[in-house]
Scaffold this motif. Structure first.
Motif, PDB file in Angstrom:
ATOM      1  N   SER A   1       0.364  -1.137  -0.287  1.00  0.00           N
ATOM      2  CA  SER A   1      -0.144  -0.150  -0.356  1.00  0.00           C
ATOM      3  C   SER A   1       0.920   1.049  -0.057  1.00  0.00           C
ATOM      4  N   ALA A   2       0.800   2.098  -1.309  1.00  0.00           N
ATOM      5  CA  ALA A   2       1.862   2.502  -0.984  1.00  0.00           C
ATOM      6  C   ALA A   2       0.689   4.640  -2.105  1.00  0.00           C
ATOM      7  N   SER A   3       0.764   6.005  -0.867  1.00  0.00           N
ATOM      8  CA  SER A   3       0.103   6.806  -1.082  1.00  0.00           C
ATOM      9  C   SER A   3       0.682   8.085  -0.298  1.00  0.00           C
ATOM     10  N   PHE A   4       0.256   8.954  -1.227  1.00  0.00           N
ATOM     11  CA  PHE A   4       1.191  10.185  -0.660  1.00  0.00           C
ATOM     12  C   PHE A   4      -0.367  11.019  -0.639  1.00  0.00           C
ATOM     13  N   VAL A   5       0.221  11.802   0.577  1.00  0.00           N
ATOM     14  CA  VAL A   5      -0.805  13.126   0.471  1.00  0.00           C
ATOM     15  C   VAL A   5       0.187  15.164   0.092  1.00  0.00           C
ATOM     16  N   ILE A   6       0.344  15.198  -1.371  1.00  0.00           N
ATOM     17  CA  ILE A   6       0.632  16.065  -1.528  1.00  0.00           C
ATOM     18  C   ILE A   6      -0.209  17.826  -1.167  1.00  0.00           C
ATOM     19  N   ASP A   7       1.015  18.425  -0.974  1.00  0.00           N
ATOM     20  CA  ASP A   7       0.938  19.982  -0.042  1.00  0.00           C
ATOM     21  C   ASP A   7       0.494  21.143  -1.300  1.00  0.00           C
ATOM     22  N   THR A   8       0.990  20.399  -2.797  1.00  0.00           N
ATOM     23  CA  THR A   8       0.504  21.916  -3.555  1.00  0.00           C
ATOM     24  C   THR A   8       0.425  21.432  -5.355  1.00  0.00           C
ATOM     25  N   LEU A   9      -0.274  21.358  -5.747  1.00  0.00           N
ATOM     26  CA  LEU A   9      -0.329  20.497  -7.191  1.00  0.00           C
ATOM     27  C   LEU A   9       0.492  21.368  -8.304  1.00  0.00           C
ATOM     28  N   GLU A  10       1.319  22.597  -7.935  1.00  0.00           N
ATOM     29  CA  GLU A  10       2.549  23.171  -8.897  1.00  0.00           C
ATOM     30  C   GLU A  10       3.266  21.948  -9.181  1.00  0.00           C
ATOM     31  N   TYR A  11       4.244  21.214  -8.830  1.00  0.00           N
ATOM     32  CA  TYR A  11       5.394  20.715  -9.106  1.00  0.00           C
ATOM     33  C   TYR A  11       4.648  19.465 -10.473  1.00  0.00           C
ATOM     34  N   LEU A  12       3.244  18.745  -9.573  1.00  0.00           N
ATOM     35  CA  LEU A  12       2.625  17.891 -11.238  1.00  0.00           C
ATOM     36  C   LEU A  12       2.223  18.890 -12.408  1.00  0.00           C
TER      37      LEU A  12
ATOM     38  N   LEU B   1      -7.764  27.191  -4.651  1.00  0.00           N
ATOM     39  CA  LEU B   1      -8.719  28.329  -4.151  1.00  0.00           C
ATOM     40  C   LEU B   1      -9.269  27.399  -3.251  1.00  0.00           C
ATOM     41  N   LEU B   2      -9.666  26.370  -2.755  1.00  0.00           N
ATOM     42  CA  LEU B   2     -10.477  25.227  -1.975  1.00  0.00           C
ATOM     43  C   LEU B   2      -9.864  24.177  -1.065  1.00  0.00           C
ATOM     44  N   ARG B   3      -8.472  25.364  -0.983  1.00  0.00           N
ATOM     45  CA  ARG B   3      -7.709  24.891  -0.314  1.00  0.00           C
ATOM     46  C   ARG B   3      -7.663  23.055  -0.017  1.00  0.00           C
ATOM     47  N   LEU B   4      -7.107  22.509  -0.853  1.00  0.00           N
ATOM     48  CA  LEU B   4      -7.419  21.153  -1.284  1.00  0.00           C
ATOM     49  C   LEU B   4      -6.260  20.510  -1.005  1.00  0.00           C
ATOM     50  N   LYS B   5      -5.505  19.075  -0.461  1.00  0.00           N
ATOM     51  CA  LYS B   5      -4.438  18.636  -0.638  1.00  0.00           C
ATOM     52  C   LYS B   5      -5.115  17.794  -0.516  1.00  0.00           C
ATOM     53  N   PRO B   6      -4.933  17.420  -1.988  1.00  0.00           N
ATOM     54  CA  PRO B   6      -5.144  15.724  -2.207  1.00  0.00           C
ATOM     55  C   PRO B   6      -4.047  14.303  -2.210  1.00  0.00           C
ATOM     56  N   SER B   7      -4.930  13.529  -1.735  1.00  0.00           N
ATOM     57  CA  SER B   7      -3.870  11.975  -2.099  1.00  0.00           C
ATOM     58  C   SER B   7      -4.157  11.008  -2.904  1.00  0.00           C
ATOM     59  N   ILE B   8      -2.444  10.833  -3.206  1.00  0.00           N
ATOM     60  CA  ILE B   8      -1.912  10.597  -4.430  1.00  0.00           C
ATOM     61  C   ILE B   8      -1.722   9.168  -4.557  1.00  0.00           C
ATOM     62  N   ARG B   9      -2.339   8.099  -5.088  1.00  0.00           N
ATOM     63  CA  ARG B   9      -2.270   6.188  -4.492  1.00  0.00           C
ATOM     64  C   ARG B   9      -1.896   5.830  -5.670  1.00  0.00           C
ATOM     65  N   VAL B  10      -0.998   5.049  -5.053  1.00  0.00           N
ATOM     66  CA  VAL B  10       0.118   3.898  -6.428  1.00  0.00           C
ATOM     67  C   VAL B  10      -1.735   2.288  -6.515  1.00  0.00           C
ATOM     68  N   ASP B  11      -1.431   2.666  -7.619  1.00  0.00           N
ATOM     69  CA  ASP B  11      -2.649   1.250  -8.297  1.00  0.00           C
ATOM     70  C   ASP B  11      -1.273   0.289  -8.039  1.00  0.00           C
ATOM     71  N   ASN B  12      -1.295  -1.175  -7.316  1.00  0.00           N
ATOM     72  CA  ASN B  12      -0.564  -2.006  -7.706  1.00  0.00           C
ATOM     73  C   ASN B  12      -0.506  -3.046  -8.037  1.00  0.00           C
ATOM     74  N   ALA B  13      -1.471  -3.455  -9.021  1.00  0.00           N
ATOM     75  CA  ALA B  13      -1.928  -3.924  -9.740  1.00  0.00           C
ATOM     76  C   ALA B  13      -1.264  -3.201 -11.121  1.00  0.00           C
ATOM     77  N   ASP B  14      -0.955  -2.246 -11.394  1.00  0.00           N
ATOM     78  CA  ASP B  14      -0.002  -1.974 -12.076  1.00  0.00           C
ATOM     79  C   ASP B  14       1.325  -0.584 -12.160  1.00  0.00           C
ATOM     80  N   GLY B  15       1.028  -0.403 -11.064  1.00  0.00           N
ATOM     81  CA  GLY B  15       2.061   0.780 -10.546  1.00  0.00           C
ATOM     82  C   GLY B  15       1.030   2.375 -10.909  1.00  0.00           C
ATOM     83  N   SER B  16       0.454   2.050 -11.421  1.00  0.00           N
ATOM     84  CA  SER B  16      -0.068   3.704 -11.853  1.00  0.00           C
ATOM     85  C   SER B  16      -0.298   4.392 -11.188  1.00  0.00           C
ATOM     86  N   MET B  17      -0.700   5.358 -11.271  1.00  0.00           N
ATOM     87  CA  MET B  17      -0.868   6.526 -10.521  1.00  0.00           C
ATOM     88  C   MET B  17      -2.248   7.160 -10.652  1.00  0.00           C
TER      89      MET B  17
END
Length: 284
Positions: free
Chosen positions: A155-166, A182-198
């Motif tokens: 199980s691999a996931s991360f919370v990202i502070d800013t989307l600027e780099y992405l 605008l909405l002060r959102l902090k998205p979490s990104i999850r790795v799909d360990n079936a194929d490694g996509s995010m």
């Protein structure tokens, strides 16, 4: 007589120097490209340099896989000395490194490439699992078979502070970045360990501290399907206070034999930016 097994991994496994030494892991660095210049991840460039360049010039580097020749140059001395090699790659959905490694292995019998179907210490988990099996004297082919099964349970996931780099790396739209800010959102990104996509998992609203608190609870609270051996807290450069806060939250929700804190290298950090943090573990 069984051959000695050498353990190798891409630099993107994000293990600390102490862990690399403890488990005798040899790294193959990926490339960080800044204009005409090419650097080796973790060797002649570090994440803080990338952040400083971005702050000064507003540009981000590109990243590139290790090529076939680089893998051959790493493995060949080990094979010629009579060893076998297990090499664990960043997920094939994220990089061509695994494909290049497989091509190198075709030239060098005795090399076993493993697609981690993951990144950062999601890959690092597999590296340590491999090291422990090598220490027990398991055959390389048997180790690889077990690693391929375990990869589907990381199980691999991360919370990202800013989307600027992405956004600047072409991995999210300007509209998505604007909306998150605008909405002060902090998205979490999850790795799909079936194929490694995010992909985006949850979106947390409010401060980074609040997002991290809710994120750790979502990942760990009340779960009985987690292997309690170890968990990684991996970050891309964040305050010690936040690391301590997350460590205490981990202890609150689960009991692990080891809580390992590591910092992500250049390849991962250049895509997510500072103040990214994730908890990574293996499920049953």
């Amino acid at each position: 007589m069984a051959k000695n097994i050498i353990l190798c991994a891409d630099s993107t496994c994000d293990l600390s120097e102490e862990l690399l030494e403890k488990y005798n892991v040899h790294l193959v660095p990926l490339h960080v490209l800044e204009g005409e210049n090419s650097y080796l991840d973790g060797i002649d460039i570090d994440p803080d340099t990338i952040y400083a360049t971005h702050a000064e010039k507003g540009v981000l580097p590109k990243t590139a896989a290790a090529n076939v020749s680089e893998y051959i140059n790493c493995f060949k001395p080990f094979i010629e000395a009579g060893n076998e090699v297990i090499h664990i790659n960043i997920g094939s959905a994220l990089s061509s490194s695994h494909n290049n490694c497989k091509l190198a292995a075709e030239e060098l019998p005795g090399v076993y490439p493993v697609d981690s179907r993951n990144l950062s210490t999601g890959t690092g988990h597999l590296v340590i699992e491999a090291a422990e099996r090598i220490a027990k004297g398991m055959a390389a082919a048997d180790i690889v078979a077990e690693l391929n099964e375990i990869a589907g349970r990381v199980s691999a996931s991360f919370v990202i502070d800013t989307l600027e780099y992405l956004y600047k790396g072409g991995r999210c739209s300007a509209l998505a970045m604007f909306g998150a800010n605008l909405l002060r959102l902090k998205p979490s990104i999850r790795v799909d360990n079936a194929d490694g996509s995010m992909g985006v998992d949850k979106k947390y609203r409010g401060s980074l501290d609040k997002a991290l608190e809710q994120y750790v609870a979502d990942q760990l609270e009340g779960r009985d399907d987690i292997v309690p051996t170890r968990i990684f807290i991996t970050h891309s450069g964040i305050s010690e206070e936040r690391i301590d806060m997350v460590r205490e939250l981990v202890k609150k929700y689960q009991r692990f034999d080891e809580i390992l804190v590591t910092r992500a290298g250049c390849t991962i950090s250049s895509h997510c930016g500072p103040n990214t943090l994730g908890v990574l573990f293996i499920t049953k």
